[in-house]
Design a protein around this motif. Sequence first.
Motif: not given
Length: 200
Positions: A20-30
């Motif tokens: 979950a932490a890795a997925s959150a890091r890979q999603t850039p802010p809009a």
Amino acid sequence: MRTAVVCALLCAATLPGPFAAASARQTPPAVSVTVEVTDGTDDAESGRRLDYRVTVHNLGAAAVQGARIEQRMPATTTSATAPGGLVGGHGMGQQKVTWRADLPAHDVQVFTASAVLGDRPGPVASAAPGTLRAAATACVYVDESYAPAACSGDVDDLPESRRASAGDGWAGWAVGAAAAALLGPGVVRAVRRSRAARAG
């Protein structure tokens, strides 16, 4: 012992796992940015300097790091300058300015550039009767992307000065020759008849 195990399980469930932490890091802010470019005029001519103002607005709640702002100059630009920017391209029609900047959240930044217009290299089709266009575009790129996050353009009218050329002279001679070929025989016959009438 049971209480400790239950607590451990609950704590593990509430904490984000590695995935979950890795997925959150890979999603850039809009990213939400706008750009506007203008030189404050609607008309231009050869030899004139156009002063452009490029306004970039970061509408998002997150900062944009290392944004790339590019402005392409009009096709007839002979020289360009841009404080804080890098001017690329040395031939007519290849002038481009590049700036690098961090865009804080909800921030507005302004960049300036100037272009000196030269003569058109040759006859080209007009965008409107009697006029040509001097067009400049500005785009914002994020994260080294080849696709712009936002673009804008500015278009000025260039008066089309039509000068007589060698081709125009030959065209005139051709029209005159065609007229002579059509009217010549009739003129010759009329002269002969006039002479015959006088001799009789």
